[in-house]
Design an enzyme around this catalytic site. Sequence first.
Site, PDB file in Angstrom:
ATOM      1  N   ASP A  36      19.924  24.033 -30.044  1.00  0.00           N
ATOM      2  CA  ASP A  36      19.059  24.709 -29.078  1.00  0.00           C
ATOM      3  C   ASP A  36      19.208  24.162 -27.665  1.00  0.00           C
ATOM      4  OD1 ASP A  36      17.815  26.402 -31.016  1.00  0.00           O
ATOM      5  OD2 ASP A  36      16.675  24.686 -31.709  1.00  0.00           O
ATOM      6  N   ASP A  66      11.559  26.887 -32.265  1.00  0.00           N
ATOM      7  CA  ASP A  66      12.654  27.285 -33.134  1.00  0.00           C
ATOM      8  C   ASP A  66      12.127  27.216 -34.566  1.00  0.00           C
ATOM      9  OD1 ASP A  66      15.343  27.695 -34.113  1.00  0.00           O
ATOM     10  OD2 ASP A  66      15.377  25.550 -34.551  1.00  0.00           O
ATOM     11  N   CYS A  96       3.434   1.642   2.834  1.00  0.00           N
ATOM     12  CA  CYS A  96       4.683   0.902   2.632  1.00  0.00           C
ATOM     13  C   CYS A  96       5.658   1.738   1.812  1.00  0.00           C
ATOM     14  CB  CYS A  96       4.409  -0.415   1.906  1.00  0.00           C
ATOM     15  SG  CYS A  96       3.241  -1.500   2.731  1.00  0.00           S
ATOM     16  N   ASP A 145      15.560  21.651 -32.171  1.00  0.00           N
ATOM     17  CA  ASP A 145      16.144  20.471 -32.809  1.00  0.00           C
ATOM     18  C   ASP A 145      17.015  19.653 -31.869  1.00  0.00           C
ATOM     19  OD1 ASP A 145      18.710  22.293 -34.687  1.00  0.00           O
ATOM     20  OD2 ASP A 145      18.463  21.937 -32.561  1.00  0.00           O
ATOM     21  N   CYS A 164       0.843  -1.196   0.000  1.00  0.00           N
ATOM     22  CA  CYS A 164       0.000   0.000   0.000  1.00  0.00           C
ATOM     23  C   CYS A 164       0.879   1.247   0.000  1.00  0.00           C
ATOM     24  CB  CYS A 164      -0.934   0.012   1.215  1.00  0.00           C
ATOM     25  SG  CYS A 164      -0.064   0.135   2.797  1.00  0.00           S
TER      26      CYS A 164
END
Length: 749
Positions: free
Chosen positions: A638, A435, A19, A634, A16
């Site tokens: 960039d 871009d 835990c 790209d 659960c």
Amino acid sequence: MLDSQTITLSVEKMSCASCVGRVDKALAQVPGVLDVSVNLATEEATVALETGQVDAETLARVATDAGYPAQVVQARGGQDEKRAQAAHDLGRQTIVAGLLAAPVVVLEMGGHMIPGFHHLIMQTIGVQTSWWIQGILTTLILAGPGQQFYRNGFPALLKRTPDMNSLVALGTSAAYLFSLCVLLMPQVLPSTAQAVYFEAAAVIVVFILLGRWLEARAKGRTGAAIKSLLRLRPKTAHVIRAGRTETIAVEDIVAGDTVVLRPGESVPVDGTITEGSSHVDESMITGEPLPVAKSPGDPVTGGTLNGPGSLTLRATHVGEDTVLSGIVRMVQDAQGAKLPIQALVDRVTLWFVPAVLALATLTVFAWLVFGPAPVASHALVAGVAVLIIACPCAMGLATPTSIMVATGRAAELGVLFRKGDALQALADVDLIAFDKTGTLTLGKPKLSAFQVADGFEEHQVLGLIASVEARAEHPIAHAIMEAAAERGCALQQATDVTAVGGMGVKGNVAGQTVVVGTARLMQENQVNLDAFLEQSHVLAGTGATVFFAALNGKAVALIAVADEIKPNARDTIANLRAQGLEVAMITGDRPETAEAVGRVLGISTITSGVLPEGKTAALSDLRQHHPKIAFVGDGINDAPVLASADVGIAIGTGTDIAIGAADVVLMSGDLDGVVTALTVSKSTMRNIKQNLFWAFGYNTALIPVAAGALYASYGILLSPELAAGAMALSSLFVLSNALRLRGLNRRTA
């Protein structure tokens, strides 16, 4: 900057959200640990730690000492087999428990379902014998299939770290021991309280085992995308060695091997074609539906499917270095991530089970003091129902299951979430900046206009320009070289070639100084451009990139290069705007060119003429009015702006997945992937919120009912069996809701 490494632990016995919180807390306290992410759905803990400060075995021991046996993950395949075996064992235990529980339920509850059944029992075997049969069968259930709850639950309780197993162990033990007391020592209880609840203990175990079994099966389906990706890689390949073609295991291929690929076979490793031509289906990697033509010199990616032709290729990347292996690692990392929204769940669930224990104790006390006769029976039923109904399994599964399914499905659609938290961040962006070159455009410019000054020959000038540009690597240089080759221009040796960042290139050819570049570069070199200015504005207005060439300080040519806009760019921008997002463009191109592209695409917010480092500043300016921004580029030029955006989306090809600066990688150059990524993100967050609403709402609504809030008004007291069934159904709802994300398609949720 600290050197760090990441390890993955397989953690057992997590049942659960509590835990998860305890494992997280135990690991986080180890010196040298930088970050911990524990995932209930994958049953794994991902730990980032300082190199050399702590080893993986120590971390595994810490988790084990906390009550959750752990070991370092060596092979994902082994983990899958282990989980499949665990699911099989749970199924067998559920069937055994169900067969043993069936007579118990019939004997105890048959009178409520079949008229006269209770009298039949009394007249034949008798009530006492019926109770003995129920007791023996229930003992077998608790000692057999149900022993895991006590083996795990009571030690956790003694360590003051109670979990779901503790709640089940307490609830079933209370019902069983009370019933045993009625059977063996009836004199200690008033006659009004002499009723057995063996069927409650038995059915609770059956329902919870059934729920865990179905959970395990559903968890297996959440990892279906990873399995399907791994299945793309063939087991064997045909390799030419010592002049002979041998069939060997894919794992034995080394870089440089010559691989023979027959029609219809899967490509075993990444490589470059040396012979043959064919069409290769790359949809399983890039999400693109149409096969791609391949010929000598073209790259191929492992896991893609060869078409009708035979190919020979040279292996370039093998084993863990292939694109497919990189994709699998990215998806696995994203699936193990912890989203910011999970922090709320962690804070709540860490104290949730102790709070439930306190509430159950208060419920029993209230019924004993204020409840109607039979007081003990009512107190027992209400207390056990509260313990069982409140198990926080659904809370722990709400977020990780959705992440697992969504990131896997996104990978199948050609979208890789390198960082899991990008799933949440992308859903919150209000502006997407693009871009231009290679992103909104194809990135393959062609020479569209070439005008020379009076007294100069076009053929000669183009040859001089191409001679200098031959030493450059940018796309415009390639366009000029291509045009020069088509026109048969002879190239000469260029010397002292210097690239001027973002503006152009200089060099010497046959004793003459050649300068090729922007108007700004010409101004810096005192070159007069009056003869070309009017035409340059006309060409720039069409969207072409315009630049100039000078020979010995005199302007000799106007050059225009056009980069075609991607076919679906306009639709993508329109789709984003229809979703209420602002769209911007940041480019190093001149204003006239950028505005022309913006007009075609419907983008009005444009920042142009910036060098690569200036894009980050432009993004900061946009952030003044838009707090959450995604940038699409790209992935190479960039990198700085991709890293500084709230979400960096890199558009690449199938071999461009190692883009470290991006949060999201689009495997193809198709802009449609931006919409797909956004759709996956929004759908996932919507799915997670639905899961959390159900998980928290379920507990909030049903705990009071289990405690007896409706008894005074309606005489309704929730039975422990129904509580167990409802608890199991809650987890199954969360899992089935998360699995709906497997139906996501490109563009549509």
